[in-house]
Design a protein around this motif. Structure first.
Motif, short mmCIF file in Angstrom:
data_model
loop_
_atom_site.label_atom_id
_atom_site.label_comp_id
_atom_site.label_asym_id
_atom_site.label_seq_id
_atom_site.Cartn_x
_atom_site.Cartn_y
_atom_site.Cartn_z
N ILE A 20 0.84 -1.20 0.00
CA ILE A 20 0.00 0.00 0.00
C ILE A 20 0.87 1.24 0.00
N SER A 21 1.88 1.26 0.84
CA SER A 21 2.78 2.41 0.90
C SER A 21 3.54 2.57 -0.41
N MET A 22 3.97 1.45 -0.99
CA MET A 22 4.72 1.50 -2.24
C MET A 22 3.85 2.02 -3.37
N THR A 23 2.61 1.55 -3.42
CA THR A 23 1.69 1.98 -4.48
C THR A 23 1.43 3.47 -4.37
N ALA A 24 1.23 3.94 -3.16
CA ALA A 24 0.99 5.37 -2.97
C ALA A 24 2.21 6.20 -3.34
N ALA A 25 3.38 5.63 -3.20
CA ALA A 25 4.63 6.36 -3.47
C ALA A 25 4.95 6.47 -4.95
N CYS A 26 4.43 5.58 -5.76
CA CYS A 26 4.79 5.58 -7.18
C CYS A 26 4.11 6.75 -7.87
N GLY A 27 4.84 7.80 -8.01
CA GLY A 27 4.32 8.99 -8.65
C GLY A 27 5.09 9.30 -9.91
N GLY A 28 5.39 10.55 -10.11
CA GLY A 28 6.04 10.98 -11.33
C GLY A 28 7.55 11.10 -11.20
N SER A 29 8.16 10.37 -10.29
CA SER A 29 9.59 10.48 -10.10
C SER A 29 10.35 9.90 -11.28
N ALA A 30 11.63 10.22 -11.33
CA ALA A 30 12.49 9.68 -12.39
C ALA A 30 12.62 8.17 -12.26
N ASN A 31 12.30 7.64 -11.09
CA ASN A 31 12.40 6.21 -10.83
C ASN A 31 11.07 5.48 -11.02
N GLU A 33 9.58 3.73 -13.25
CA GLU A 33 9.57 2.35 -13.75
C GLU A 33 10.06 1.38 -12.67
N ALA A 34 11.15 1.73 -12.01
CA ALA A 34 11.67 0.86 -10.95
C ALA A 34 10.69 0.80 -9.78
N CYS A 35 10.06 1.90 -9.48
CA CYS A 35 9.07 1.93 -8.39
C CYS A 35 7.90 1.01 -8.73
N ALA A 36 7.43 1.07 -9.96
CA ALA A 36 6.33 0.20 -10.39
C ALA A 36 6.76 -1.27 -10.36
N SER A 37 7.99 -1.54 -10.76
CA SER A 37 8.51 -2.92 -10.73
C SER A 37 8.57 -3.44 -9.30
N ALA A 38 9.00 -2.61 -8.37
CA ALA A 38 9.07 -3.01 -6.96
C ALA A 38 7.68 -3.31 -6.42
N THR A 39 6.72 -2.50 -6.79
CA THR A 39 5.34 -2.71 -6.35
C THR A 39 4.82 -4.04 -6.90
N LYS A 40 5.15 -4.35 -8.15
CA LYS A 40 4.72 -5.62 -8.73
C LYS A 40 5.37 -6.80 -8.01
N LYS A 71 17.07 -7.30 -4.87
CA LYS A 71 18.50 -7.03 -5.05
C LYS A 71 18.82 -6.77 -6.52
N ALA A 72 18.26 -7.56 -7.41
CA ALA A 72 18.48 -7.35 -8.85
C ALA A 72 17.93 -5.99 -9.29
N LEU A 73 16.77 -5.63 -8.80
CA LEU A 73 16.17 -4.34 -9.14
C LEU A 73 17.01 -3.20 -8.57
N ALA A 74 17.53 -3.37 -7.37
CA ALA A 74 18.39 -2.34 -6.76
C ALA A 74 19.63 -2.09 -7.60
N GLY A 75 20.13 -3.12 -8.27
CA GLY A 75 21.30 -2.98 -9.14
C GLY A 75 21.04 -2.10 -10.34
N LYS A 76 19.76 -1.87 -10.66
CA LYS A 76 19.39 -1.03 -11.79
C LYS A 76 18.98 0.37 -11.35
N ALA A 77 18.96 0.60 -10.04
CA ALA A 77 18.49 1.88 -9.50
C ALA A 77 19.67 2.67 -8.93
N ASP A 78 19.39 3.91 -8.58
CA ASP A 78 20.41 4.80 -8.02
C ASP A 78 19.98 5.31 -6.65
N GLY A 79 20.95 5.81 -5.90
CA GLY A 79 20.72 6.58 -4.70
C GLY A 79 19.77 5.99 -3.69
#
Length: 128
Positions: A20-31, A33-40, A71-79
């Protein structure tokens, strides 16, 4: 004794709160796609963990797969996003249910809730 039903309920509750928190967080950030992948990943995990029954081995495998996927998804993300995803990965990797040691499992359940909440806050900030 820690029952399979209670451990699954707790894990699904923790995962649900994170989702729920992750879904609410997925907005218009530069991340986004990664945010949506994490939610999935969390959605898929909730489905998988609900289907393992009383098999603690499978339960632990599902937790490890979620950890590996984060961990694999984190390898594709920054910061901050990479940090949050690595936090989720570490949390789920450490969450093992040992039917022979219910006390340790109960402590692990409490710890996963705390660590998941911390990672969820970082995730929300990164994905806002």
């Amino acid at each position: 004794m820690l029952s399979a039903l209670s451990s699954r309920r707790i894990a699904v509750t923790v995962a649900g709160a994170a989702l729920i928190s992750m879904t609410a967080a997925c907005g218009g950030s530069a991340n986004a796609e990664a945010c949506a992948s994490a939610t999935k990943l969390m959605t898929d995990y909730s489905t998988s963990v609900a289907s393992v029954g009383a098999d603690f081995g499978k339960y632990n495998e599902v937790n490890q797969k979620l950890s590996d996927d984060f961990k694999a998804l984190a390898g594709k993300a920054d910061g901050e996003l990479a940090s949050a995803l690595n936090g989720f990965a570490a949390t789920w990797a450490a969450f093992k249910i040992d039917e022979k040691d219910p006390g340790a499992s109960a402590a692990a359940i409490q710890e996963i809730g705390k660590k998941s909440q911390e990672a969820t806050l970082k995730f929300g900030s990164a994905c806002a």
